[in-house]
Design a protein around this motif. Structure first.
Motif, short mmCIF file in Angstrom:
data_model
loop_
_atom_site.label_atom_id
_atom_site.label_comp_id
_atom_site.label_asym_id
_atom_site.label_seq_id
_atom_site.Cartn_x
_atom_site.Cartn_y
_atom_site.Cartn_z
N TYR B 520 0.82 -1.21 0.00
CA TYR B 520 0.00 0.00 0.00
C TYR B 520 0.85 1.25 0.00
CZ TYR B 520 -3.19 -3.63 1.30
OH TYR B 520 -3.89 -4.79 1.33
N THR B 521 1.89 1.21 0.81
CA THR B 521 2.73 2.41 0.86
C THR B 521 3.46 2.62 -0.46
OG1 THR B 521 4.42 1.07 1.88
CG2 THR B 521 3.10 2.46 3.33
N VAL B 522 3.82 1.50 -1.12
CA VAL B 522 4.52 1.64 -2.41
C VAL B 522 3.68 2.42 -3.39
CG1 VAL B 522 5.11 0.32 -4.46
CG2 VAL B 522 6.07 -0.32 -2.27
N ASP B 523 2.38 2.07 -3.44
CA ASP B 523 1.48 2.81 -4.33
C ASP B 523 1.53 4.29 -4.07
OD1 ASP B 523 -1.50 0.81 -4.97
OD2 ASP B 523 0.42 1.02 -5.99
N MET B 524 1.42 4.62 -2.78
CA MET B 524 1.40 6.03 -2.40
C MET B 524 2.70 6.72 -2.77
SD MET B 524 -0.76 7.87 -1.08
CE MET B 524 -1.08 9.33 -0.18
N GLN B 525 3.82 6.03 -2.51
CA GLN B 525 5.10 6.66 -2.80
C GLN B 525 5.23 6.98 -4.28
OE1 GLN B 525 7.60 3.63 -1.34
NE2 GLN B 525 7.45 4.26 0.79
N TYR B 526 4.94 5.97 -5.10
CA TYR B 526 5.11 6.19 -6.54
C TYR B 526 4.10 7.19 -7.08
CZ TYR B 526 8.81 2.87 -7.22
OH TYR B 526 10.02 2.24 -7.20
N GLY B 527 2.90 7.12 -6.51
CA GLY B 527 1.91 8.11 -6.97
C GLY B 527 2.38 9.51 -6.67
N THR B 528 2.90 9.70 -5.45
CA THR B 528 3.40 11.03 -5.10
C THR B 528 4.55 11.43 -6.00
OG1 THR B 528 2.94 10.35 -2.84
CG2 THR B 528 4.04 12.44 -3.14
N ALA B 529 5.46 10.47 -6.25
CA ALA B 529 6.61 10.81 -7.11
C ALA B 529 6.15 11.21 -8.50
CB ALA B 529 7.56 9.62 -7.18
N LEU B 530 5.16 10.50 -9.03
CA LEU B 530 4.68 10.84 -10.38
C LEU B 530 4.05 12.22 -10.40
CD1 LEU B 530 4.18 10.01 -13.27
CD2 LEU B 530 2.04 8.98 -12.55
N VAL B 531 3.20 12.48 -9.41
CA VAL B 531 2.58 13.82 -9.35
C VAL B 531 3.65 14.90 -9.23
CG1 VAL B 531 1.17 15.32 -7.93
CG2 VAL B 531 0.41 13.02 -8.39
N PHE B 532 4.66 14.61 -8.45
CA PHE B 532 5.75 15.55 -8.26
C PHE B 532 6.45 15.86 -9.58
CE2 PHE B 532 8.62 18.05 -6.31
CZ PHE B 532 9.86 17.53 -6.01
N LEU B 533 6.76 14.79 -10.34
CA LEU B 533 7.41 14.99 -11.63
C LEU B 533 6.56 15.85 -12.54
CD1 LEU B 533 8.95 11.61 -12.82
CD2 LEU B 533 10.12 13.72 -12.32
#
Lengths: 225, 556, 261
Positions: B520-533
């Motif tokens: 679950y946390t992996v999803d959140m991390q990558y989602g945040t990273a993508l939004v950040f990019l």
């Protein structure tokens, strides 16, 4: 509106034509002085000659300045160079007219034979030469050269006439000499007119025909006959 | 003939095969390296995009707006009716509420409930029967008298303490000078404890405290007496206020009871429940000697509660639910403000360096320092920001401190790029401007600066990418791990906006990466990273658009 | 005796008295003395690096923008006032003395904005007055007919010659008394050069013009007075006619006939 440079060239051209006109007038007046034995006219001719000389100086100066400051090329350069040469010829014509006027005072002869006709012809030649300068017309130029041959013929005839007069009355010899000189002057004026026309040909065509063989008098004579 | 041709071609063909092979090898190596770099870049982007888009896009393919617009919440993973679902805290509570709603409906239909309701009604009515005003008042007065007695005992105790200070000194380990001060503190703490549950009196007590606290500095038995008298006076004075407050509370309780009895619902039930349980300790609101009644009421309430409240066990994962909107808002604010400050300072500095400065040792020194500034590690900037802005200027962790720290970090880029673009303006513009009678500043303002703008904005593009991505500087100066309010909410005064901390995307990524990794946390991390990019890309393209429009306007 | 017409005497616009100038330690001009006359075109000729552009820039104090550039002796008087005195404001001076540069560099603004720039920075607000002055300047610069329909186009859409005339119009708009030109035609083709030269000839009725040129023939065509410089010294200064027909110094003659430089 003409540029400054075009104005300078126009100025030079007009001065030359003015000189030309003055010389034609000189010639006419000197003939008049001869025929009417009018001394006043003679002094008028002298005054006109002075004017011609002054104009020539001015013209040379103007041409010098224009050549040095504007460094013209092609047609403009030919114009200035021929102007200088033609002005010299015209100045000589003025001198010859002055001589005629001077000599007319000294002659007492009444019969001038072909001299008036020669003077008339010479005037026409000058007029034509200047008009060829203004606007090139090959036929007119050729007519001038033909006329020159006629004047040469008339001069020879005058010589023969004068020779006959001298034999008739030896006391009139000085007057008759004057007549001879007058005839010679007129012949020279005609030559100057021919030179002017040749310069005009150079101006228009950049062909220098002064010493070209086909324009030598002998050749022209041959073709005429 | 053929031979000649061949020898002819051989004359021009390269005979040196070794050089040719070497060139081919070098070319091959550079090609391979380039492809490797390209591949790695593609892999990184592909990784982030593929894992992040699981979070960013819903199953249908539309953008998951809730992800972008909510605050971070705890993720609750529940198993209900055989299904596993992931819910954020809001959703979780809502889910529980719905379940209890349906349970309540089911409960409502049962006969048992009607019986309990009847019993409850009778008990409640009896318990809250209106006693006569005098009885109530006397109850209240006796309650206050009890309070006074207790207070007197305490005051006496402290007075004895004060008088026998030296003998009790080893126990308290205080010097005789500090004793009055400490005694005063203890008395006030005691006074706090006697706070009645009526908020009116609480306010009065804090005023009382304020009034008398300074006097406790020079404590003596006389002043303690004075305070005691004042305290008792206070109780007497506000007796009627207490009385009114009590009346209002009782009315409120009656209303809640009626609400529940007339239209029972989970909401009215929970309101009543909390109030009754709260009042169990206070005999004033309920009929005297109603202890047994209270017990019956409480047990009934508990039964109802247990019947309709369904516990849904969940596995909780911190930060893995909800969205990242506060972080996005915080990042945009930080980047925008920092770039504005950096551009203003940087352009002024660049103008000075290129136009006004006299070349010499001083200027070369300045330029050298600026270049060195570019090489300083970003965590040093964070510490510098903390030392200067947070601590020395006393701005605390705030947007303002973050702006200035980030601005200083990106200043070298802005200055060097601006100076370059100022220099590239042809000398002719300056000279013509001056020759027409302009002062130096007019010349700069009208015929140099506008045409240098595209170059300056290029530096802004570079700066934005740097500023948006840095974690270390904002860690100490501006960023909070978790903040429930958005930056523009909860402001008392408009200047408070600048002195509050914010959440920021890079710091948020750091925070969610610290918690234990699971699906679950992996999803959140990558989602945040993508939004950040995507955010950095959008910010950079904004400057890009401004630059190209300026280029078209001022093209030369 | 040839009588030369006496030339009318013109008042002195700029009086240079014994001027010496150096960049740092290198002396670029030594003891220059000459007078620029009003409503005359004066040209400075000479080989590269002889100091003519430097002298030109001394007249409107543009040299002050370069570091270590200073006048070591002498003075430049305009209307009998030394322009290097402390009381003289270079900004005001530059409004009275305009300058046109070698590489035509109009601002990347519209044609109208280019010409009105000098007025705007002086604080002119009256739009009608500005329009009048813009039209007047463009007329004087012989550019009005070509651009009157497209005053709002970018100046860089014009050809090289038109751009240079635009720069001249820009200078004229500020209504200077003296116009300095630093090789204005060196980057133009012959047709554009001829137009600019004609323009200069017409301007001299109202303005004093000083022009630095590499092209001797240009100096001959348009200037009334010519100054020949060599290695920072003034070799000869006289009427153009006289210099081109019979210069006094041998160096002048060598330079003019192209033997060096």
């Amino acid at each position: 509106m003409a540029t400054h440079y075009e104005q300078i060239l126009e100025n030079v051209r007009s001065k030359l034509l003015l000189m030309g006109q003055l010389s034609i007038d000189s010639l006419r007046l000197s003939l008049q002085a001869l025929l009417d034995k009018d001394t006043e006219l003679a002094s008028e001719v002298r005054a006109k000659d002075k004017e011609i000389d002054t104009l020539e100086n001015e013209l040379i100066n103007d041409v010098n300045v224009c050549l040095s400051t504007h460094a013209p090329v092609a047609g403009d350069l030919r114009l200035l160079v021929t102007t200088m040469k033609i002005s010299h010829e015209i100045e000589r014509v003025g001198d010859e007219a002055k001589t005629i006027a001077r000599r007319s005072k000294k002659t007492a002869v009444n019969d001038f034979h072909l001299i008036p006709k020669m003077a008339e012809s010479a005037q026409e030649m000058l007029k034509d030469a200047l008009s060829v300068f203004v606007e090139y017309d090959e036929e007119k130029a050729k007519a001038i050269w033909t006329k020159d041959l006629e004047i040469d013929a008339m001069n020879l005839e005058n010589n023969q006439f004068c020779q006959a007069l001298v034999i008739k009355d030896i006391h009139l010899v000085s007057s008759i000499f004057e007549l001879l000189f007058i005839s010679k002057s007129l012949e020279r004026i005609a030559d100057h007119a021919v030179n002017i026309s040749k310069e005009a040909v150079f101006l228009a065509t950049s062909r220098d025909i002064r010493h070209a063989p086909e324009f030598k008098k002998s050749y022209l004579k041959k073709n005429l006959d | 003939m053929m031979k000649d041709q061949r020898s002819q071609s051989n004359r021009f063909s390269s005979g040196n095969n070794r050089m040719v092979n070497l060139e081919k090898i070098v070319f091959g190596i550079t090609r391979i390296l380039t492809y490797v770099i390209l591949f790695c870049a593609c892999f990184i982007f592909w990784d982030i995009i593929s894992k992040g888009s699981r979070k960013l896009f819903t199953d249908d393919g539309f953008i998951n707006w809730s992800f972008l617009s909510e605050s971070p919440q705890t993720l609750h993973v529940i198993e209900h009716n055989g299904e596993i679902s992931k819910l954020s805290s809001d959703e979780y509570f809502k889910f529980k509420e719905e379940l209890s709603d349906s349970a309540w409906d089911e409960l409502n239909s049962r006969d048992e409930f009607t019986k309990v309701q009847k019993r409850l009604k009778a008990n409640l009515v009896t318990a809250t029967e209106v006693t006569s005003n005098e009885v109530q008042k006397s109850l209240l007065t006796s309650f206050i008298q009890d309070e006074q007695t207790e207070a007197t005992e305490k005051f006496t105790y402290w007075m004895e303490l004060l008088e026998n200070a030296s003998s009790h000194a080893p126990d308290f380990q205080v010097s005789s000078e500090n004793m009055p001060y400490l005694v005063g503190r203890f008395i006030l703490a005691f006074l706090d404890q006697t706070k009645l549950k009526y908020s009116l009196l609480e306010t009065e007590l804090s005023f009382f405290q304020a009034l008398h606290y300074p006097k406790i500095d020079h404590l003596s038995s006389q002043s303690i007496q004075k305070i005691k008298l004042a305290y008792f006076n206070l109780l007497e004075e506000h007796l009627h206020k207490i009385w009114e407050a009590y009346i209002a509370e009782k009315k409120n309780l009656k209303e809640n009871i009626n609400d529940f009895l007339q239209s029972p619902s989970p909401t009215s039930f929970s309101t009543l429940e909390s109030q009754i349980i709260g009042y169990m300790e206070n005999p004033l609101l309920l009929k005297e000697n109603s202890a047994s009644l209270l017990e019956a009421i409480t047990s009934d309430l508990q039964w109802i509660g247990s019947e309709h409240r369904i516990e849904v066990p969940s596995k909780d994962y911190a930060y893995s639910g909800g969205g990242i909107f506060p972080a996005i808002a915080g990042t945009i604010l930080l980047v925008g403000g920092a770039m504005l400050i950096a551009l203003m300072l940087g352009v002024c500095c660049a103008i000075f360096l290129s136009e006004y400065g006299k070349s010499g040792k001083f200027l070369s020194l300045v330029r050298l320092s600026i270049l060195n500034l570019a090489g300083v590690p970003s965590i040093i900037f964070g510490l510098f920001g903390m030392g200067l802005f947070v601590i020395f200027l006393d701005w605390n962790v705030s947007i303002l401190a973050g702006w200035f720290t980030l601005a200083f970090m990106v200043l070298p880029i802005v200055i060097t790029a601006s100076e370059e673009s100022l220099r590239s303006i042809p000398k002719g513009f300056r000279e013509s401007s001056l020759a027409l009678g302009a002062t130096k500043w007019t010349m700069i303002r009208t015929s140099v600066l506008p045409y240098a703008m595209p170059g300056i904005l290029t530096s802004a593009i570079l700066g934005v990418a740097r500023v948006a991505g840095e974690t270390a500087p904002i860690m100490f100066t501006a960023a909070f791990a978790m903040r429930s309010e958005l930056p523009w909410e909860g402001l008392e005064h408009w200047t408070d906006f600048f002195f509050q901390g914010v959440m920021a995307l890079p710091y948020h990524i750091y925070v969610i990466s610290k918690i234990p990794q699971n699906e679950y946390t992996v999803d959140m991390q990558y989602g945040t990273a993508l939004v950040f990019l995507i955010l950095v890309f959008l910010l950079a393209s904004l400057s890009f658009i401004i630059r190209s429009r300026l280029r078209r306007k001022f093209n030369w | 005796m040839i009588k030369e017409k006496k030339a009318p005497s013109y008042p002195i616009a700029i009086d240079v008295k014994d001027l010496s100038f150096s960049y740092g330690k290198t002396e670029v001009l030594s003891s220059i003395s000459l007078q620029i006359l009003q409503n005359q075109v004066t040209s400075f000729i000479g080989p590269s690096g002889c100091g003519k552009s430097t002298l030109l820039r001394c007249f409107n104090r543009m040299n002050e923008l370069i570091e270590h550039a200073k006048i070591t002796q002498g003075s430049v008087l305009i209307n009998e006032l030394d322009i290097y005195e402390k009381s003289v404001d270079p900004i005001e001076l530059r409004k009275r003395i305009g300058m046109v540069f070698q590489n035509s560099n109009p601002f990347p603004k519209t044609i109208y904005q280019n010409v009105s720039y000098g007025l705007k920075i002086q604080g002119f607000k009256n739009k009608r007055k500005i329009d009048e002055i813009v039209e007047d300047s463009l007329q004087k610069a012989a550019l009005w007919d070509e651009v009157k329909d497209r005053l709002n186009e970018n100046a860089y859409e014009l050809s090289g010659g038109q751009q240079q005339r635009l720069c001249i119009a820009r200078t004229l708009a500020v209504q200077p008394e003296i116009i300095l030109m630093d090789e204005p035609c060196s980057s133009l083709d012959p047709v554009a050069t001829a137009r600019v030269e004609e323009l200069i000839f017409n301007l001299k009725q109202d303005y004093t013009i000083v022009i630095v040129t590499h092209n001797m023939q240009q100096a001959g065509r348009i200037s009334d007075l010519t100054a020949f410089f060599y290695l920072g010294k003034l070799i000869e200064f006289d009427e153009t006619k006289k210099i081109f027909i019979n210069p006094k110094m041998q160096q002048t003659e060598d330079y003019i006939s192209g033997k060096f430089g």
